[in-house]
Design an enzyme around this catalytic site. Structure first.
Site, mmCIF file in Angstrom:
data_model
loop_
_atom_site.group_PDB
_atom_site.id
_atom_site.type_symbol
_atom_site.label_atom_id
_atom_site.label_comp_id
_atom_site.label_asym_id
_atom_site.label_seq_id
_atom_site.Cartn_x
_atom_site.Cartn_y
_atom_site.Cartn_z
ATOM 1 N N ASP A 129 -36.526 34.103 -16.014
ATOM 2 C CA ASP A 129 -35.237 34.120 -16.703
ATOM 3 C C ASP A 129 -35.376 34.481 -18.169
ATOM 4 O O ASP A 129 -34.558 34.092 -18.991
ATOM 5 C CB ASP A 129 -34.547 32.760 -16.553
ATOM 6 C CG ASP A 129 -33.060 32.820 -16.862
ATOM 7 O OD1 ASP A 129 -32.493 33.931 -16.863
ATOM 8 O OD2 ASP A 129 -32.460 31.761 -17.125
ATOM 9 N N HIS A 355 -36.805 29.445 -23.303
ATOM 10 C CA HIS A 355 -35.719 30.326 -23.737
ATOM 11 C C HIS A 355 -34.440 29.573 -24.105
ATOM 12 O O HIS A 355 -33.752 29.972 -25.044
ATOM 13 C CB HIS A 355 -35.425 31.396 -22.662
ATOM 14 C CG HIS A 355 -35.259 30.867 -21.287
ATOM 15 N ND1 HIS A 355 -36.305 30.778 -20.408
ATOM 16 C CD2 HIS A 355 -34.184 30.392 -20.619
ATOM 17 C CE1 HIS A 355 -35.879 30.283 -19.257
ATOM 18 N NE2 HIS A 355 -34.599 30.033 -19.361
#
Length: 938
Positions: A129, A355
């Protein structure tokens, strides 16, 4: 087995965002439940073959911190291959973490996995991701023995809510492709074309299973180039499917012509490699979803909570560009290398690198905890730096400063360290204690009065050759201080302190230079000024000038900069631009009114604030009013989950005052102009940027990225619909054509845009204020409005055009700009410690520990291999052409031999040479060299 028979590979996993829409400890509560259930399931169901632990070893640490009694149970299943771990420590955002942070992430992930066995690490480059993928990933992975990457974004258009669209032109017709780095390194790339949840919650009921698999098999076959179809059995924080074995049996009965396998990435990739087409599409470099509508690249996370990016930049830089190399130098002089502290510092920092963390796209509680982690990691780095500096300076010969029989106490030597990879000149400040009395000598208040009553002695700042140095002295008065000796209780004192600010002259790369404040001598200001006559800046009320540049401040506060050698003029630099933002932490969306405010044409207060000969500065102040926020419609649109692309909110008619203060500095030897912007952000729902028109005719521009200077098109693809085309950067963004160029460096400002305004303007985001997280629910984030004092540091460097080579020197200036000077006063008690070692390794007053040369090469890091004691030095080639790299150790330390290595620090081909070596670096190659220092006892 029929190789053409369709095989459904079902891989169990749970994508574990360590913190996101819930704070870390709440996510960990769920993690412990998942892991407990997983261990029970593995032991009770032999057909549940394996579970992929999301490619990040930190999951093990987080679980065992709560359940330490499960250590052996966990280890047994890892050794048996049923729990699959690594190769990363965390699943990082690749673009918002430094080159070396990406490497340390892989190194520590491998080391953590190795604790459970030599062969247990999963050799898959796992990027499920990441918000775009770094272009040098294939080269990094291959150096780590990994030849396959699996990723979720960057090639085909993936929707904002993790859904897959069919529209748009894809770079590859298949989910399998070859991914090539700029140097030519290539790995097999596998895209989660149907996302990493396409096999979640497999039904056991036959009727439901039939509908489920009819749809899922069809979608997987649509993208697959082989009969092997990938189904990811899990999603974000997905609880374990404990009845998966039964669900697979149901599928086998329903589809006798399809094999259903509870699989692993190793098994799946082997099958794909054995059956994939001879030729696959080749994708090159960065994967940033440029051939999409542009809304969902999530690049605006680079400007969400800018203060986090600035803190990360500071700590990263301290660890990799100061603590590590200084610890290497100190270890070569006998001080133990603090590998345990560096690991703790790096891991604490990397806990902020997932992230959803470093991207600033989580709830407020997450980012408050991040601040504490940054502070802790920074403290570790500072402690390592301080110990290393003490060790090194304990070996420096300062006898030259005693000169002519002067009393030792009249000379106060100190050392300035340049830990960048290039020789450096600049303005340095150092604080010195020039007199002190310990509490053992009397009552503290009396000591303070007595020291304060003494007149500050006159003195002279000199370099190691006794030459006077132009400087400014500030009397800091009497201050409390203390020593913490290794062999006795703390020693508090009152000390008389001064601050010296001066022009350093040339300080060698990866080295130091020693100076001294000598009292009892006349302050030969004229002689000092003459010593830097060729390196002088002159100032007027609105002008700054040195031998390279002339800076003129216009009435509206914008800068007109002339590069004197070529006569090239850059006008309109440093204008502020403000727009409304009705997007979220992920995505910038301008307010529906489209209003833009700038300081262009707005009168500013301008005054000269510094003029010392070695540096001059002008302050520019704008006092403005900005809309206080978006109008009331935005709140309703957020609560009603109106898609951000459909929002109609405008900016409020109510205003708030803001004062924008900009300091413009030019140093005597400066090849660029330093800018320090500060303001107290009182406005919500907006974005503030600074503009730098380049007036370049080039159709491309360049940005510092992960181990490369990435070349990017000014114009996005034809599919791009987003009016904005922001990009990631690290040290700089740069535009140059055949005649000239402009590079804008920064410290922790990671979002820029090459504005399509006819002037090729580089716009750098200073702050972005938004009200919500975004994505799949309503998560309000009032602290993402960044209502706080803000600062922004930039460095504007004009330079030659004519290809990539003329820009390399500007890039080196930008890299040096990132790294703070390190200074330390050499006190007598330091030089007494370890005298036997100091006598054997007496260092000169100026030294480079590692000298190197190589056209187009950028120095990246120097650390120690903790197992071998070898120096590990790394460079990368900024250019596309091969170049020669040579390096040499200093004579005091010396080198026995050297060898080629990689990012996991394995020993490769020997490089035979006396005290150094030469080698060829290919275009865009990342080069790691191991050096066996002669002074290390083996």
């Amino acid at each position: 087995m029929d190789s053409s028979k369709k095989t459904a590979h079902i891989i169990s996993h749970s994508h574990w965002d360590r913190e996101w829409y819930l704070p870390f400890e709440t996510h960990r509560h769920l993690l412990v439940k998942l892991m407990d259930t997983l261990l029970d399931t593995i032991e009770s169901d032999p057909s549940f073959r394996s579970f992929h632990l999301d490619g990040q070893t930190i999951i093990l640490d987080d679980y065992l911190a709560i359940r330490p009694e499960q250590q052996e149970r966990l280890a047994r299943h890892i050794r048996e291959g049923r729990l699959i771990i690594g190769p990363w420590y965390v699943l990082q955002d690749e673009f918002l973490t430094s080159s070396e942070a990406n490497v340390r992430n892989l190194q520590y992930g491998h080391r953590d996995a190795a604790k459970y066995g030599e062969e247990v690490v999963c050799k898959i480059g796992y990027f499920p991701d990441s918000f775009g993928n770094m272009g040098q990933a294939p080269q990094l992975l291959l150096q780590a023995g990994i030849d396959t990457a699996v990723f979720g974004r960057g090639v085909t258009p993936t929707g904002f809510n993790n859904s897959v669209g069919d529209a748009g032109e894809y770079e590859s017709p298949y989910s399998e492709m070859m991914w090539k780095s700029p140097d030519g390194s290539s790995v097999l790339g596998i895209l989660f074309a149907n996302w990493y949840c396409n096999g979640m919650e497999v039904p056991v009921d036959p009727e439901q299973a039939k509908a489920y698999w009819d749809s899922r098999l069809d979608k997987a076959e649509k993208f697959a180039s082989t009969p092997h179809l990938l189904f990811m059995n899990g999603c974000d924080h997905q609880p374990l499917q404990t009845d998966l074995t039964e669900a697979i049996r149901t599928a086998e009965r329903l589809y006798p012509d399809t094999r259903f396998v509870h699989s692993s990435f190793e098994e799946y990739v082997q099958a794909v490699k054995a059956t994939m087409p001879e030729r696959l599409s080749v994708i090159e470099g960065e994967l940033r979803s440029q051939r999409t509508e542009g809304w969902y690249t999530l690049v605006n996370t680079a400007s969400a909570r800018v203060y986090l990016k600035q803190m990360n930049h500071k700590v990263q830089t301290l660890l990799e560009k100061a603590a590590e190399p200084l610890a290497v130098f100190a270890a070569s002089l006998g001080h133990p290398y603090p590998s345990h502290w560096l690991e703790y510092g790096w891991k604490t920092l990397m806990q902020n690198h997932p992230h959803d963390s470093i991207c600033g796209c989580s709830v407020d509680e997450v980012h408050r905890e991040m601040v504490t982690r940054f502070e802790k990691s920074g403290q570790v780095a500072e402690n390592v730096i301080a110990e290393s500096l003490q060790t090194i300076t304990g070996h420096i010969d300062t006898s030259a400063f005693a000169g002519d029989g002067a009393a030792g106490e009249s000379a106060f030597p100190f050392t300035v360290f340049n830990t960048s990879g290039w020789e450096r000149k600049g303005t340095v400040s150092v604080e010195l204690t020039v007199g002190h009395s310990y509490f053992s000598e009397g009552a503290p208040d009396r000591l303070a009065r007595e020291l304060g009553a003494l007149p500050l002695p006159t003195g002279l700042l000199v370099d190691e050759n006794g030459r006077p140095v132009l400087h400014t002295l500030d009397d800091l008065g009497v201050q409390f201080g203390y020593d913490l000796p290794d062999d006795k209780f703390r020693q508090p004192y009152m000390g008389r302190r001064i601050r010296l600010t001066f022009h350093s002259g040339a300080v060698p790369a990866l080295g130091y230079r020693t100076y001294a404040w000598v009292t009892g001598q006349a302050a030969h200001t004229a002689a000092a000024a003459e010593a830097v006559a060729g390196e002088k800046v002159t100032a007027g009320e609105r002008t700054l000038e040195n031998r390279y540049l002339k800076v003129e401040i216009e009435g509206d506060g914008s800068l007109t900069v002339t590069e004197k050698r070529t006569g090239r003029i850059y006008a309109g630099l440093g204008v502020y631009e403000d727009t409304g933002d009705i997007g979220n932490e992920y995505i910038y969306k301008q307010s529906a009114d489209g209003s833009v405010w700038t300081t262009e044409g707005c009168a500013a207060d301008i005054r000269l604030t510094e003029d010392t000969g070695y540096r001059a500065a002008i302050e520019i102040v704008h006092r403005i009013k900005l809309p206080a926020s978006a109008d009331e419609r935005l709140e309703a649109e957020i609560a009603g989950m109106v898609p951000f692309t459909s929002r109609k909110a405008c900016r409020s008619s109510a205003t708030v005052p803001m004062e924008l203060r900009l300091i413009v500095e030019l140093e005597a030897n400066g090849k660029g102009v330093r800018l320090l912007s500060s303001f107290d952000n009182k406005a919500k729902d907006h974005r503030l940027r600074m503009l730098f028109p380049t007036d370049s005719r080039s159709s491309v521009h360049y940005a510092d990225s992960i181990f490369e200077v990435a070349r990017r098109d000014n114009e996005p693809s034809a599919e791009w619909k987003n009016p904005s085309n922001c990009q990631h950067q690290h040290a700089f963004a740069s535009v140059h054509d055949e005649t000239s160029g402009l590079t804008v460096a920064n410290r922790g400002l990671q979002e820029y845009e090459l504005v399509r305004d006819g002037r090729s303007t580089i716009a750098v985001t200073l702050v972005r204020s938004v009200a919500e997280l975004g994505d799949w629910g309503v998560f309000l984030t009032p602290e993402a409005q960044c209502l706080r004092p803000c600062t922004a540091e930039l460095y504007v460097i004009p330079h030659d055009g004519g290809g990539e080579e003329p820009a390399f020197s500007a890039y080196a200036e930008a890299y040096k700009y990132q790294i703070p000077w390190q200074t330390i006063q050499i006190r007598p008690d330091m030089t007494e410690a370890g005298r036997e070692l100091a006598d054997r390794h007496l260092l000169p007053a100026s030294l480079s520990f590692l000298q190197w040369s190589g056209a187009g090469m950028a120095f990246s890091s120097l650390k120690l291999n903790e197992q071998t004691g070898d120096w590990m030095a790394r460079w990368y080639n900024m250019g596309k052409r091969g170049t020669e790299l040579s390096f040499r150790m200093n004579a005091v330390i010396g080198a026995e031999s050297a060898y080629r290595s990689g990012i996991l620090e394995d020993a490769g081909a020997e490089l035979a040479a006396e005290n150094g070596a030469e080698l060829t670096a290919g275009g865009c190659e990342i080069v790691t060299v191991g050096i066996r220092p002669a002074s290390v006892s083996r």
